[in-house]
Scaffold this motif. Structure first.
Motif, mmCIF file in Angstrom:
data_model
loop_
_atom_site.group_PDB
_atom_site.id
_atom_site.type_symbol
_atom_site.label_atom_id
_atom_site.label_comp_id
_atom_site.label_asym_id
_atom_site.label_seq_id
_atom_site.Cartn_x
_atom_site.Cartn_y
_atom_site.Cartn_z
ATOM 1 N N ALA A 157 0.825 -1.217 0.000
ATOM 2 C CA ALA A 157 0.000 0.000 0.000
ATOM 3 C C ALA A 157 0.865 1.277 0.000
ATOM 4 C CB ALA A 157 -0.916 -0.003 1.219
ATOM 5 N N ASP A 158 2.134 1.156 0.395
ATOM 6 C CA ASP A 158 3.017 2.331 0.396
ATOM 7 C C ASP A 158 3.592 2.619 -0.988
ATOM 8 O OD1 ASP A 158 2.825 2.714 3.184
ATOM 9 O OD2 ASP A 158 4.269 1.075 3.502
ATOM 10 N N LEU A 159 3.409 1.697 -1.904
ATOM 11 C CA LEU A 159 4.056 1.872 -3.221
ATOM 12 C C LEU A 159 3.197 2.726 -4.145
ATOM 13 C CD1 LEU A 159 5.281 -1.799 -3.892
ATOM 14 C CD2 LEU A 159 6.611 0.139 -3.018
ATOM 15 N N PRO A 160 3.850 3.469 -5.063
ATOM 16 C CA PRO A 160 3.071 4.243 -6.034
ATOM 17 C C PRO A 160 2.295 3.328 -6.985
ATOM 18 C CG PRO A 160 5.427 4.345 -6.542
ATOM 19 C CD PRO A 160 5.295 3.601 -5.252
ATOM 20 N N ILE A 161 1.239 3.889 -7.561
ATOM 21 C CA ILE A 161 0.434 3.114 -8.521
ATOM 22 C C ILE A 161 0.044 4.046 -9.673
ATOM 23 C CG2 ILE A 161 -1.661 3.519 -7.119
ATOM 24 C CD1 ILE A 161 -2.654 0.766 -8.105
ATOM 25 N N PRO A 162 0.289 3.657 -10.914
ATOM 26 C CA PRO A 162 -0.090 4.529 -12.040
ATOM 27 C C PRO A 162 -1.606 4.688 -12.117
ATOM 28 C CG PRO A 162 1.341 2.724 -12.771
ATOM 29 C CD PRO A 162 0.945 2.428 -11.363
ATOM 30 N N ASP A 163 -2.048 5.825 -12.671
ATOM 31 C CA ASP A 163 -3.493 6.034 -12.852
ATOM 32 C C ASP A 163 -4.054 4.933 -13.736
ATOM 33 O OD1 ASP A 163 -3.340 8.293 -11.404
ATOM 34 O OD2 ASP A 163 -3.131 9.635 -13.140
ATOM 35 N N GLY A 164 -5.227 4.448 -13.365
ATOM 36 C CA GLY A 164 -5.855 3.418 -14.184
ATOM 37 C C GLY A 164 -7.293 3.779 -14.490
ATOM 38 N N MET A 165 -8.038 2.804 -15.044
ATOM 39 C CA MET A 165 -9.444 3.050 -15.379
ATOM 40 C C MET A 165 -10.332 2.461 -14.280
ATOM 41 S SD MET A 165 -9.207 2.117 -19.362
ATOM 42 C CE MET A 165 -10.945 2.218 -19.675
ATOM 43 N N PRO A 166 -11.585 2.939 -14.182
ATOM 44 C CA PRO A 166 -12.480 2.328 -13.199
ATOM 45 C C PRO A 166 -12.600 0.828 -13.475
ATOM 46 C CG PRO A 166 -13.517 4.224 -14.291
ATOM 47 C CD PRO A 166 -12.222 3.991 -14.978
ATOM 48 N N VAL A 167 -12.794 0.050 -12.465
ATOM 49 C CA VAL A 167 -12.981 -1.407 -12.479
ATOM 50 C C VAL A 167 -11.724 -2.163 -12.964
ATOM 51 C CG1 VAL A 167 -14.428 -3.363 -13.142
ATOM 52 C CG2 VAL A 167 -15.430 -1.060 -12.907
ATOM 53 N N VAL A 168 -11.292 -1.912 -14.213
ATOM 54 C CA VAL A 168 -10.196 -2.736 -14.741
ATOM 55 C C VAL A 168 -8.824 -2.211 -14.340
ATOM 56 C CG1 VAL A 168 -11.425 -3.725 -16.692
ATOM 57 C CG2 VAL A 168 -10.241 -1.523 -16.968
#
Ligand code: HEM
Length: 470
Positions: free
Chosen positions: A10-21
């Motif tokens: 949970a501390d790691l970055p995450i790229p923007d994604g789409m809803p649901v998928v």
């Protein structure tokens, strides 16, 4: 006293994604290798994705070193890939774990050892001669050659010979035989591992039926070759191909079942075909786009092989140092397996360049094996340039401890056992093509592109050839 905080996913970055998928679409698409590299540039060497379940992605050298080494004990292959391959009847050394893997690995290592490959050199030479003949005909006709297609046929012939002593002769075959249909399997593995649900089980499309028929035909062929291998081994001869090595296990090992035998030979055919074909195709294409390199390979081949143009044995091939450097540089710029999926078996703390990270058991981890090829400018100055010379005179310096890794054939106890074979095949082709032809890129249908489909391979790679006049 200083305490080190252990990070969680949970501390790691995450790229923007789409809803649901979430981040699924770029990851399942043909540009997946570019998407992963770009995310790594934007978010650092360790980040997470949501597809929609969470996966860990890393190019961290320390974490990767630990994960590759601690196999099969603490990490296994990604379950998704293994399940898809197993369902296709390709359960073998690539997907096996634990004791089973140890047993199969010994047979694979033995069958792909230098001694075996030397014994099989005549098979490799025969395929290279067929390729020369085919391309001379294309040169005389002025027709376009589809480089990847011919390299797929070339590597399939070689692997079928080494794996089960069978001369498929895909290079000179026409029509819809096994050779034409086997290359459809890898892209399908890619589609199935990226699919959110196993739709092919409930709604088989014509493509799925065709692939099932191809796999059944392959199994029949393996069964036929199995009978031959049994006869040969009954005479007390020592094994001369992978199947024979499996039929005649070491004294203290139990014999494999028919299914295990079949799955392993299919594994070898699949593992040895696409990856090596993509490498050989790029190496040949670079001859066409880099005349200076082409000239140097030709000079070396003339000096070492005379008018033969095909290295007749392993000793002669070893003397083609510049051709070897061309192949190494083609692997660097176009690694065909840049990403590998692993899974943590139990909860584990991975020590990384940015500190420790707690990885829950069962987490899927995408290991970026080759990011160092473009990010480690100390090892590879001007990393985008095709420069075979960097592999001569001892090659690039060793990586700094915290540099992203460059491991195109993996590492640790499960590193690719076919690495030598792949490099030998590509070097034979590169030297022969440089000595025999002046290749020119044929781009009437557009530029060459790359596509991720389990492995990464070139698309739309065409050449026209001019036969050399001596
Ligand atoms: C350019 C060509 C090739 C590339 C880039 C390549 C790459 C790889 C990579 C990255 C792995 C995973 C290694 C790991 O888990 O650490 C692998 C495994 C494997 N490769 Fe290759 N490979 C190539 C050619 C071949 C060939 C020619 C064969 C055999 C005919 C082969 C047979 C295998 C097998 C059996 C494994 C599974 C090993 C295990 O799990 O113990 N590969 N390869």
């Amino acid at each position: 006293m200083t305490t080190t905080t252990v990070r969680t996913l949970a501390d790691l970055p995450i790229p923007d994604g789409m809803p649901v998928v979430g981040n699924l679409l770029p990851l399942a698409g043909p540009g997946r290798h570019h998407a992963l590299a770009q995310w790594c540039d934007e978010h650092g060497s360790t980040f997470r994705l949501r597809v929609p379940q969470e996966i860990l992605v890393t190019a961290d050298p320390r974490m990767i070193d630990t994960m590759l080494r601690d196999r099969p004990g603490a990490f296994r292959r990604g379950a998704r890939v293994s399940n898809v391959l197993d369902e296709m009847g390709a359960h073998g050394v690539f997907t096996a774990e634990g004791e089973e893997w140890r047993r199969l690995r010994r047979a694979a290592t033995r069958s792909l050892s230098a001694a075996y490959i030397n014994a099989y050199f005549t098979t490799l030479v025969r395929s290279t001669e067929r390729l020369r003949r085919k391309w001379r005909t294309a040169a005389a006709a002025g027709s376009r050659v589809d480089v990847l297609d011919d390299m797929l046929r070339y590597t399939l012939d070689n692997t079928a010979g080494l794996a089960m002593g069978y001369d498929l002769n895909a290079l000179e075959s026409t029509g819809d035989g096994l050779h034409a249909r086997l290359p459809e399997i890898f892209p399908e593995i890619g589609r199935r591992t990226g699919a959110p649900v196993p739709y092919w089980r409930w709604l088989p499309l014509p493509r799925h039926k065709r692939i099932a028929a191809t796999l059944a035909e392959l199994n029949d062929l393996v069964a036929e070759r199995f009978a031959v291998a049994q006869q040969v081994m009954a005479t007390g001869a020592s094994p001369s191909n992978f199947l024979e090595a499996l039929v005649a296990p070491l004294a203290d090992e139990p014999a494999l079942t028919r299914d295990e035998l079949s799955g392993n030979v299919v594994t070898m055919l699949l593992a040895g075909e696409d990856t090596t074909a993509a490498l050989a195709a790029w190496a040949v294409y670079y001859l066409a786009t880099h005349p200076r390199v082409h000239r140097r390979v030709r000079e070396e081949a003339d000096r070492e092989l005379g008018t033969d143009t095909i290295a007749a044995d392993a000793g002669k091939l070893r003397r083609l140092q510049y051709a070897e450097a061309v192949v190494s540089e083609a692997v660097r710029l176009h690694p065909s397996a840049p990403t590998m999926a692993l899974q943590a078996i139990d909860d584990v703390v991975l020590d990384g360049v940015d500190g420790p990270l707690l990885v829950p058991g069962g987490t899927t981890i995408f290991v970026l094996l080759t990011n160092g090829a473009r990010t480690d400018a100390d090892r590879f100055p001007d990393p985008d340039d095709f420069r075979p010379e960097r592999w001569l005179d001892g090659g690039p310096p060793p990586p700094a401890p915290d540099a992203q890794p460059y491991l195109p054939f993996g590492g640790g106890p499960r590193f690719c056992p076919g690495r030598n074979l792949a490099q030998i095949e590509a070097r034979l082709v590169v030297a022969m093509v440089a000595a025999e032809f002046d290749p020119v890129p044929e781009t009437s249908a557009g530029p060459v592109t790359e596509r991720s489909a389990f492995t990464v391979f070139p698309e739309n790679m065409g050449l026209t050839l001019q036969a050399r006049t001596r």
